[in-house]
Design a protein around this motif. Structure first.
Motif, PDB file in Angstrom:
ATOM      1  N   UNK A   5     -54.488   1.461  25.689  1.00  0.00           N
ATOM      2  CA  UNK A   5     -54.496   2.900  25.962  1.00  0.00           C
ATOM      3  C   UNK A   5     -54.527   3.149  27.473  1.00  0.00           C
ATOM      4  N   UNK A   6     -53.990   4.274  27.914  1.00  0.00           N
ATOM      5  CA  UNK A   6     -53.864   4.542  29.345  1.00  0.00           C
ATOM      6  C   UNK A   6     -55.168   4.526  30.136  1.00  0.00           C
ATOM      7  N   UNK A  68     -55.030  10.670  40.121  1.00  0.00           N
ATOM      8  CA  UNK A  68     -53.761  10.367  39.451  1.00  0.00           C
ATOM      9  C   UNK A  68     -53.389   8.916  39.716  1.00  0.00           C
ATOM     10  N   UNK A  69     -52.934   8.214  38.700  1.00  0.00           N
ATOM     11  CA  UNK A  69     -52.675   6.776  38.782  1.00  0.00           C
ATOM     12  C   UNK A  69     -51.266   6.480  39.291  1.00  0.00           C
ATOM     13  N   UNK A  70     -51.112   6.550  40.595  1.00  0.00           N
ATOM     14  CA  UNK A  70     -49.837   6.218  41.230  1.00  0.00           C
ATOM     15  C   UNK A  70     -49.836   4.731  41.585  1.00  0.00           C
ATOM     16  N   UNK A  75     -52.549  -0.360  43.282  1.00  0.00           N
ATOM     17  CA  UNK A  75     -52.563  -1.505  44.204  1.00  0.00           C
ATOM     18  C   UNK A  75     -53.880  -1.555  44.970  1.00  0.00           C
ATOM     19  N   UNK A  76     -54.340  -0.407  45.454  1.00  0.00           N
ATOM     20  CA  UNK A  76     -55.611  -0.356  46.177  1.00  0.00           C
ATOM     21  C   UNK A  76     -56.750  -0.817  45.279  1.00  0.00           C
ATOM     22  N   UNK A  77     -56.764  -0.336  44.039  1.00  0.00           N
ATOM     23  CA  UNK A  77     -57.834  -0.709  43.117  1.00  0.00           C
ATOM     24  C   UNK A  77     -57.831  -2.205  42.824  1.00  0.00           C
ATOM     25  N   UNK A  78     -56.663  -2.775  42.647  1.00  0.00           N
ATOM     26  CA  UNK A  78     -56.560  -4.211  42.390  1.00  0.00           C
ATOM     27  C   UNK A  78     -57.013  -5.012  43.608  1.00  0.00           C
ATOM     28  N   UNK A 124     -54.400  -4.278  34.744  1.00  0.00           N
ATOM     29  CA  UNK A 124     -54.024  -3.731  33.435  1.00  0.00           C
ATOM     30  C   UNK A 124     -53.154  -2.492  33.625  1.00  0.00           C
ATOM     31  N   UNK A 125     -53.582  -1.598  34.512  1.00  0.00           N
ATOM     32  CA  UNK A 125     -52.807  -0.379  34.726  1.00  0.00           C
ATOM     33  C   UNK A 125     -51.495  -0.655  35.453  1.00  0.00           C
TER      34      UNK A 125
END
Length: 160
Positions: A5-6, A68-70, A75-78, A124-125
């Motif tokens: 799921x998103x 918002x998941x751009x 990339x920053x989160x990873x 994952x995202x």
């Protein structure tokens, strides 16, 4: 197999960031001093600079889970998760430099797991975004295509 799921990646990262913050206040090291006395120290007590880097990384991670998941956000989160994991892993391999015998405790391992969850959430995202942008890259596994049904070739005139 359906995609996750998103919100799964966001949730993994946010939970991982919270775990990292909570782990800062858990025992990271047990120290036996040369005079025989012992100390248990938390990540917050032990590191004057690293604690703020870890805390800032966790706060930014939570922020990236809320917006918002751009592609840049993912990339920053990873990267944040990877950087946090490397910084914490460094402290597992090379504990704080103090006089006495130092052994790592549960808090540093919990922090490392939290950092890995942050990175995993970003991955994952990111993987989901790749599938959405490039659906032709993913092919069904053998046996899934037409499970229980005959798969027809559009050029096959045998059924007409």
């Amino acid at each position: 197999m359906p995609l996750l799921k998103p919100n799964v990646g966001r949730a993994l990262s946010a939970i991982g960031a919270l775990i990292v913050v909570l782990a800062l206040f858990m025992t990271w090291y047990h120290i036996v001093r040369p005079d025989g006395s012992t100390d248990d120290t938390t990540g917050w007590q032990t590191f004057t600079n690293l604690r703020f880097v870890i805390l800032a990384g966790a706060i930014v991670t939570i922020g990236t889970a809320l917006v918002r998941q751009t592609r840049p956000v993912l990339i920053v989160r990873t990267i944040l998760g990877i950087v946090l994991a490397v910084l914490i892993l460094r402290r597992i391999i090379w504990p704080a430099d103090v006089s006495g015998d130092v052994s790592t405790e549960i808090g540093v391992y919990v922090a490392f797991i939290g950092a890995v969850l942050v990175a995993l959430g970003g991955l994952v995202d990111t993987g989901r975004q790749v599938v959405q942008v490039y659906p032709g890259l993913w092919r069904p596994a053998a046996g899934e295509l037409g499970r229980g049904k005959r798969v027809l070739d559009p050029g096959d005139d045998s059924r007409r």
